[in-house]
Every structure is written in C-alpha cells, then in structure tokens.
Write a protein that holds these residues in place. Sequence first.
Motif, short mmCIF file in Angstrom:
data_model
loop_
_atom_site.label_atom_id
_atom_site.label_comp_id
_atom_site.label_asym_id
_atom_site.label_seq_id
_atom_site.Cartn_x
_atom_site.Cartn_y
_atom_site.Cartn_z
N ARG A 1 -6.79 9.12 4.67
CA ARG A 1 -6.91 8.72 6.32
C ARG A 1 -6.37 7.13 6.15
O ARG A 1 -5.63 6.91 7.31
CB ARG A 1 -8.39 8.95 6.68
CG ARG A 1 -8.53 10.50 6.89
CD ARG A 1 -9.72 10.64 7.43
NE ARG A 1 -10.12 9.84 8.89
CZ ARG A 1 -11.26 9.28 8.99
NH1 ARG A 1 -12.44 9.37 8.33
NH2 ARG A 1 -11.40 8.68 10.27
N VAL A 2 -7.24 6.55 5.15
CA VAL A 2 -6.91 5.08 5.51
C VAL A 2 -5.45 4.91 5.01
O VAL A 2 -4.77 3.95 5.79
CB VAL A 2 -7.71 4.43 4.30
CG1 VAL A 2 -7.27 2.89 4.26
CG2 VAL A 2 -9.27 4.27 4.64
N ARG A 3 -4.69 5.42 4.37
CA ARG A 3 -3.38 4.94 3.95
C ARG A 3 -2.49 5.44 4.92
O ARG A 3 -1.49 4.76 5.30
CB ARG A 3 -2.97 5.98 2.51
CG ARG A 3 -3.63 5.39 1.32
CD ARG A 3 -3.31 6.42 0.21
NE ARG A 3 -3.78 5.86 -1.09
CZ ARG A 3 -4.11 6.62 -2.19
NH1 ARG A 3 -3.92 7.89 -2.32
NH2 ARG A 3 -4.86 6.07 -3.24
N ALA A 4 -2.91 6.52 5.70
CA ALA A 4 -2.02 7.03 6.80
C ALA A 4 -2.06 6.15 7.95
O ALA A 4 -1.11 5.88 8.38
CB ALA A 4 -2.66 8.45 7.07
N GLU A 5 -3.11 5.60 8.25
CA GLU A 5 -3.56 4.58 9.36
C GLU A 5 -2.81 3.32 8.97
O GLU A 5 -2.25 2.51 9.83
CB GLU A 5 -4.64 4.30 9.62
CG GLU A 5 -5.24 3.60 10.79
CD GLU A 5 -4.57 4.09 12.13
OE1 GLU A 5 -4.53 3.24 13.13
OE2 GLU A 5 -4.41 5.38 12.23
N ALA A 6 -2.70 2.86 7.79
CA ALA A 6 -2.20 1.50 7.18
C ALA A 6 -0.88 1.76 7.34
O ALA A 6 -0.22 0.81 7.80
CB ALA A 6 -2.39 1.22 5.83
N ASP A 7 -0.06 2.99 6.93
CA ASP A 7 1.35 3.09 7.35
C ASP A 7 1.78 2.97 8.70
O ASP A 7 2.68 2.68 9.21
CB ASP A 7 1.72 4.41 6.77
CG ASP A 7 1.90 4.33 5.29
OD1 ASP A 7 1.77 3.29 4.67
OD2 ASP A 7 1.85 5.58 4.61
N ARG A 8 0.88 3.61 9.69
CA ARG A 8 0.89 3.83 11.22
C ARG A 8 0.99 2.07 11.44
O ARG A 8 1.94 1.91 12.45
CB ARG A 8 -0.02 4.66 11.89
CG ARG A 8 0.32 4.85 13.37
CD ARG A 8 -0.79 5.68 14.07
NE ARG A 8 -1.87 4.92 14.16
CZ ARG A 8 -2.12 3.76 15.28
NH1 ARG A 8 -1.04 3.83 15.99
NH2 ARG A 8 -3.08 3.21 15.15
N LEU A 9 0.11 1.42 11.26
CA LEU A 9 0.04 0.11 11.89
C LEU A 9 0.95 -0.84 11.01
O LEU A 9 1.27 -1.97 11.52
CB LEU A 9 -1.38 -0.59 11.59
CG LEU A 9 -2.41 0.46 12.33
CD1 LEU A 9 -3.85 -0.14 12.22
CD2 LEU A 9 -2.18 0.31 13.96
N GLY A 10 1.54 -0.40 9.99
CA GLY A 10 2.48 -1.19 9.24
C GLY A 10 1.81 -2.49 8.47
O GLY A 10 2.27 -3.48 8.24
N TYR A 11 0.47 -2.02 8.01
CA TYR A 11 -0.10 -2.99 7.40
C TYR A 11 0.41 -3.50 6.07
O TYR A 11 0.89 -2.67 5.16
CB TYR A 11 -1.72 -2.31 7.21
CG TYR A 11 -2.47 -3.18 6.06
CD1 TYR A 11 -3.03 -4.45 6.53
CD2 TYR A 11 -2.65 -2.74 4.96
CE1 TYR A 11 -3.88 -5.23 5.85
CE2 TYR A 11 -3.40 -3.67 3.69
CZ TYR A 11 -3.90 -4.72 4.37
OH TYR A 11 -4.77 -5.51 3.55
N VAL A 12 0.56 -4.76 5.76
CA VAL A 12 1.25 -5.27 4.47
C VAL A 12 -0.01 -6.19 4.04
O VAL A 12 -0.64 -7.16 4.63
CB VAL A 12 2.37 -6.23 4.64
CG1 VAL A 12 2.91 -6.65 3.37
CG2 VAL A 12 3.31 -5.20 5.19
#
Length: 352
Positions: free
Chosen positions: A40-51
Amino acid sequence: MTPRRRATLRDIAAALDLSVNTVSRALAGKDAVSEETRERVRAEADRLGYVPNTMARSLVLQNAMTIGLVITNPSNPFYARLISAIEARGRVHGYSLMLMVTEDSADNERRVAEELMRWGVDGVLAVPIQHGTDHWERLEKSGTPVVLVNRDLPGLDADLVGVDYRDSARRATELLVASGARDLYLMEEDLDISPVAERVRGFEEVLDEHGIAVGYDHLIRVPTRRREASSQPWDPIDAYEIGRDLAQRIRPGSAVLAGNDYFALGLYRAFTEQGLRIPDDVAIVGHGDHPFAAYLAPPLTTVRLPAAEVGATAVDRLLERMAMESTVEPGVHGRTLLPAEVVVRASTREVP
C-alpha cells in the motif's frame, strides 16, 4: 505557474492514515511492517511521485553517499573511460559521483578542493596537477580521505592507484630494440607530470641497458595543450609539425615511441608525406590504443592502458579508506600500479 510541491513521507502517511515512522520503515524494507502495508505504501508513493530526499537523509546520517572525482580534462580518452568505470563501480556500492574539472590549473584545483569540503563528500579520487599539497591536506584533515589516481603527488600522505608507465615504456622500447632499431626517439608532452617522467625513465633505462646512446635531440617535447580550457589535450598537428623536421634527419631503421596515439597520428602523416615507409624506414609505437589506432595504415602498435581497472581499483581503495580512516597510521598508504598491455600491430618491424 506555481511549482508543484515535492511529495513527502508525511503526505503518504496522511493519505493512508499511517504514522510517518511506519511509512519510512515500509519504504526502507524494514521488519515489523506487513507485506500488505508495504505494498500500500509503495503504491501511494508511486501515485504521489515520491522521491527520497537524499540530502536530508545525508544530514541525518552524516553520510552523503557521494564520491568526489577531480580530473584535469574529461576530453582525454583515458579519463573518459576512467570516469565511466568509477561511476559504475561507485553505483554498485550505492554512491553517486560528483565530477570536478581543473584543466591543469592550480587555482582551479584549490577551488575544487574547497568546494568538495563544503559539500561534505564521503571521499575524493583526485588526478592532481602535481603542484602543491596544502588543499588536499586540509581536505584529509577535515575527515575526507583522498586517493590519488594516475598521477603521484610526492609530499601527500595518500594512496595512489595508477598505471605502471615506467614498465609500459620499458616493454615498448624493448620491442623496438628487439626488432633491430638502434636510433630511437621518444616524443612526449611538455608537462611536468609523473606519467611522462616515468615513461622517459623506462625508455632511457632500456637504451642504457643495451648500450644505446640517447642524444639530446632524441627526447622530443611537444608543447602542452592541457591548459586550454575544455580542449582536447593533444592535437596531431603538433606532432605533425615536429615530425616534418624529424623526417629530414631520421636514419633508416629508426623508431619513435610516442607518449600518446595522437602524436603517433601526426607522425604518420609527416613521415609518409616525406616518403618514409612505416615500419620499414621508421617504426612507430603509441600510447593509449584509441579507437583509430587499429585503422591507420599500417595499424598502429600501441600501449593499451587499463583505464577501467584503474577506476574500479581506485574506488575500492577509497571505500577501504572511508571505512578505516580513523585507524590509518600516517605513512602507511600504498601505491598500486597496474600493468599496461603492448598491442603489437604492423607499425613495428617483426622481431627476428
């Protein structure tokens, strides 16, 4: 247009109703976080474009995960290969590369050393201009280990990883002597650096061992171009101009050892224009084994320099120093000189 704000761990945590600590542990692959939460965390990080903010992490851990590389001129083919090897080796260990160029300028080198100190890199690989050690000593005293690459710097207590240029010149000269040459010339750049000095040393040692005299005009110096900013360090035109004069006095059966393949390229044109045959009238050996060397007519015998091996070995040595710097005793730094390979082609006569 207002620039988009960079996504943070807090943004991911708020969207998933999790703690920032849980999100951080999930992205880092830590234990005590379920696989479902991790996904869930990885998917949300991808959606937000987290770097991940590497600089912020570095400030917390006091580890920049960055290696500084100081070279003289990136257009030098040897250094181009060296940079690639160092970047690749550093990447394997999770390190980024900060490249700084001095153009063989003392002022530039001092400025670069100060900048690296301010940036707080973890270690430095340096091709020094070989004039002055104070700025490198300050860098080392700040806790940043320095490993010298390709050029030595007497007076600085640091490791050296480079090419055994004395041995490469010895083996190239031995090849020319074994093929029957007794009138030998060495063409080198007019620059006071250890690779040039070591090649001169190797050349003279072999001739002395065989009882072959070296006249004052047999050591040919080509004016350096390395202090011309952003320039190719060598140009065949320099060797061509000198070669036209040399062709008028060179004796049949002679040989020229060139400090780089670009000088050999200029000699090819000068000698052939004057009616000299390569290798029957004059044999030629270069240094570098640049891509064009095998396609000259005749193909050039040259010394293949281990640029990739030097780069990888230098990174490994620096990582060792970074891990043990606090326990290193003064004066125990080592020298690693890697052997080069003489690639024999048709520009030299066959050995009987």
